[in-house]
Design a protein around this motif. Structure first.
Motif, short mmCIF file in Angstrom:
data_model
loop_
_atom_site.label_atom_id
_atom_site.label_comp_id
_atom_site.label_asym_id
_atom_site.label_seq_id
_atom_site.Cartn_x
_atom_site.Cartn_y
_atom_site.Cartn_z
N ARG A 266 7.19 -0.89 -0.50
CA ARG A 266 6.43 -0.70 -1.76
C ARG A 266 5.51 -1.11 -1.71
N LYS A 267 4.56 -2.44 -0.70
CA LYS A 267 3.39 -2.94 -0.95
C LYS A 267 2.64 -2.21 -0.22
N MET A 268 2.39 -1.53 0.29
CA MET A 268 2.18 -1.24 1.63
C MET A 268 0.71 0.09 1.22
N PRO A 269 0.25 0.36 1.93
CA PRO A 269 -1.03 1.65 1.30
C PRO A 269 -0.30 2.58 1.42
N ARG A 270 -0.37 3.76 1.23
CA ARG A 270 0.41 5.08 1.66
C ARG A 270 -0.50 5.43 3.14
N ASN A 271 -0.03 5.80 3.93
CA ASN A 271 -0.54 6.43 5.12
C ASN A 271 -2.10 8.01 5.11
N GLY A 272 -2.62 7.45 5.47
CA GLY A 272 -4.19 8.68 5.04
C GLY A 272 -4.19 7.94 3.35
N SER A 273 -4.48 6.59 3.16
CA SER A 273 -4.77 6.67 1.94
C SER A 273 -5.98 5.72 2.23
N GLU A 274 -6.78 5.86 1.67
CA GLU A 274 -8.37 5.11 1.46
C GLU A 274 -8.24 3.47 1.48
N VAL A 275 -8.28 2.67 2.28
CA VAL A 275 -8.54 1.00 1.55
C VAL A 275 -9.90 0.53 2.18
N THR A 276 -10.27 -0.80 1.15
CA THR A 276 -11.10 -1.54 1.97
C THR A 276 -10.79 -2.50 2.53
N THR A 277 -10.95 -2.73 3.56
CA THR A 277 -11.31 -4.19 4.57
C THR A 277 -12.32 -5.13 4.70
N PRO A 278 -12.44 -5.74 5.32
CA PRO A 278 -13.44 -7.17 5.65
C PRO A 278 -14.73 -6.36 6.41
N ASP A 279 -14.30 -4.87 6.86
CA ASP A 279 -15.12 -4.21 7.76
C ASP A 279 -15.93 -3.27 6.89
N LYS A 295 -2.15 -0.14 10.29
CA LYS A 295 -3.65 -0.48 10.97
C LYS A 295 -4.84 0.77 10.33
N VAL A 296 -6.18 0.59 10.68
CA VAL A 296 -6.48 1.36 9.90
C VAL A 296 -7.82 1.72 11.23
N ARG A 297 -7.95 3.39 10.73
CA ARG A 297 -9.20 4.13 11.21
C ARG A 297 -10.27 4.05 10.80
N LEU A 298 -11.52 2.77 11.36
CA LEU A 298 -12.98 3.12 11.18
C LEU A 298 -13.86 4.18 11.70
N GLU A 299 -14.63 4.77 11.07
CA GLU A 299 -15.60 5.36 11.22
C GLU A 299 -17.27 5.19 11.59
N LYS A 300 -17.17 4.59 12.71
CA LYS A 300 -18.23 3.99 13.11
C LYS A 300 -20.00 4.87 12.59
N VAL A 309 -6.12 -3.10 12.96
CA VAL A 309 -4.75 -4.03 12.40
C VAL A 309 -5.06 -5.32 11.64
N TYR A 310 -5.09 -5.18 10.07
CA TYR A 310 -5.41 -6.00 9.31
C TYR A 310 -4.27 -6.45 8.66
N ALA A 311 -4.19 -7.87 7.86
CA ALA A 311 -2.64 -8.68 7.39
C ALA A 311 -3.36 -7.19 6.04
N LEU A 312 -2.32 -7.39 5.59
CA LEU A 312 -1.90 -6.79 3.80
C LEU A 312 -3.18 -7.04 3.08
N GLU A 313 -2.78 -9.13 2.87
CA GLU A 313 -3.75 -9.25 1.91
C GLU A 313 -5.15 -9.62 2.37
N ASP A 314 -5.70 -8.35 3.22
CA ASP A 314 -6.82 -8.92 4.01
C ASP A 314 -7.60 -7.24 3.32
N LEU A 315 -6.69 -6.34 2.78
CA LEU A 315 -7.56 -5.35 1.87
C LEU A 315 -7.01 -4.71 0.23
#
Length: 364
Positions: A266-279, A295-300, A309-315
């Motif tokens: 219940r506390k996880m973001p939805r697959n395919g949704s946008e998140v903000t990471t430290p990167d 696990k997050v896909r980042l565009e270069k 892969v990020y800890a949930l607390e970092d998102l």
């Protein structure tokens, strides 16, 4: 209740896991594969091996060329996942290999399966339900040997090939059960055969195959793999592990395991949704609820992708994009609340949240 029986009651869940789950993994792999710059080979591209044909033991043995013939939603959903893998190779040219294995056993197997279930039942003097007369035959493969085979196929297998992974250990179910009883009794210091009276014969299940006989000589001849343990050796290690890890067994059978998983989910973001990471910003590819990781896909900048892969607390992500359990009403609403909220759609404030959770120690 076994996976087989649950699939009869709820085939959609197994189709979702075995079909859509495999398809999700394939799509993620395909996105990564297509994002690689030209000239850089995919890490899972493998070396070709001999393509020589081999003879079958006989009609009763399952070969790499044997046609699928599922008799239950459980086996049908597994067969369809293999078809999707081959389709991604044939359609997209994606490098894939299919493996089929016999029955696995070993540590950390969920206790709905025969061997861990019976070890636990013997320990606590509970009945051991045996289908029919217990004459169904299965080939058994120690999980570590299975992992070794997959690693070998990964590095040396031929792309688009299929490999059977078998243990060369065919046993009738009733004989397996007697070996498990004998081993558990000995390790617990009980008289030999003390728990044979726990065997309880029950009506055989519908569509229950009499024999699974897998021919893995192709893997043995072409890649040189063979199992390292005979069943008696593997079952000794397996029984010792479950007897030494009763706390783990109690945890996964108590219901607390499922409650924790659902709470984390219940506390996880939805697959395919946008998140903000430290990167920077990215899209969710996969959630790991038990470890509170995503696990997050980042565009270069060059248009290619990288996965981290990020800890949930970092998102940081949008609370409204999280999945809602089927039994949870929207925003905790009560009957009649939805009618009161008519005309307010689109005007709710979308709250950005950052969730902090302790990482389970078992995740490393």
């Amino acid at each position: 209740m076994s996976g087989y029986l649950r699939s009869i009651k709820d085939p959609f869940t197994f189709a979702q896991t075995n079909v859509m789950g495999t398809l999700s993994l394939l799509q993620a792999a395909k996105i990564y594969w297509e994002s690689l710059p030209e000239g850089i080979p995919a890490p899972f591209t493998t070396k070709a091996s001999s393509g020589k044909n081999h003879e079958a033991y006989g009609e009763e043995f399952f070969l790499e060329t044997t046609k699928y013939n599922p008799h239950s939603p459980y086996s049908a959903s597994k067969a369809s996942s293999d078809h999707f893998v081959r389709a991604f190779h044939d359609t997209y040219g994606m490098p894939t290999i299919v493996t089929n294995c016999s029955n696995n056993y070993g540590p950390y197997q969920f206790p709905e399966k025969l061997i861990p279930l019976f070890i636990n039942n013997i320990r606590h003097r509970k009945p051991l339900p045996v289908y029919g007369k217990g004459e169904n035959v299965r080939d058994w493969l120690y999980v570590v040997d299975h992992a070794r085979a997959i690693d070998m196929i990964f590095h040396k297998g031929k792309i688009a090939e299929t490999y059977n992974i078998g243990g060369f250990n065919e046993w009738k179910n009733i004989d397996i059960i007697k070996v498990v009883i004998k081993t558990v009794d000995r390790l617990l210091g009980r008289p030999e055969g003390a728990d044979l009276d726990l065997i309880t014969y029950v009506t055989d299940r519908k569509g229950h195959d009499m024999r699974y006989a897998i021919d893995s000589r192709k893997l043995q001849k072409e890649l040189g793999w063979e199992p390292s343990l005979q069943f008696e050796e593997g079952i000794e290690e397996t029984v010792k592990w479950y007897l030494d890890n009763q706390e783990w067994m109690d945890h996964v059978t108590s219901g607390e395991y499922q409650k924790y998983y659902e709470e984390m989910n219940r506390k996880m973001p939805r697959n395919g949704s946008e998140v903000t990471t430290p990167d920077g910003k990215g899209k969710v590819v996969e959630n790991q609820p038990l470890c509170a990781r995503t696990k997050v896909r980042l565009e270069k900048p060059d248009g290619s992708y990288e996965f981290k892969v990020y800890a949930l607390e970092d998102l940081t992500f949008d609370r409204t994009q999280r999945p809602r359990p089927k039994n949870e009403k929207k925003n905790g609403e009560r009957k009649g609340d939805r009618e009161k909220q008519k005309g307010t759609k689109g005007r709710k404030r979308r709250e950005k949240v950052k969730i902090t959770l302790a990482k389970p120690s078992s995740c490393g």
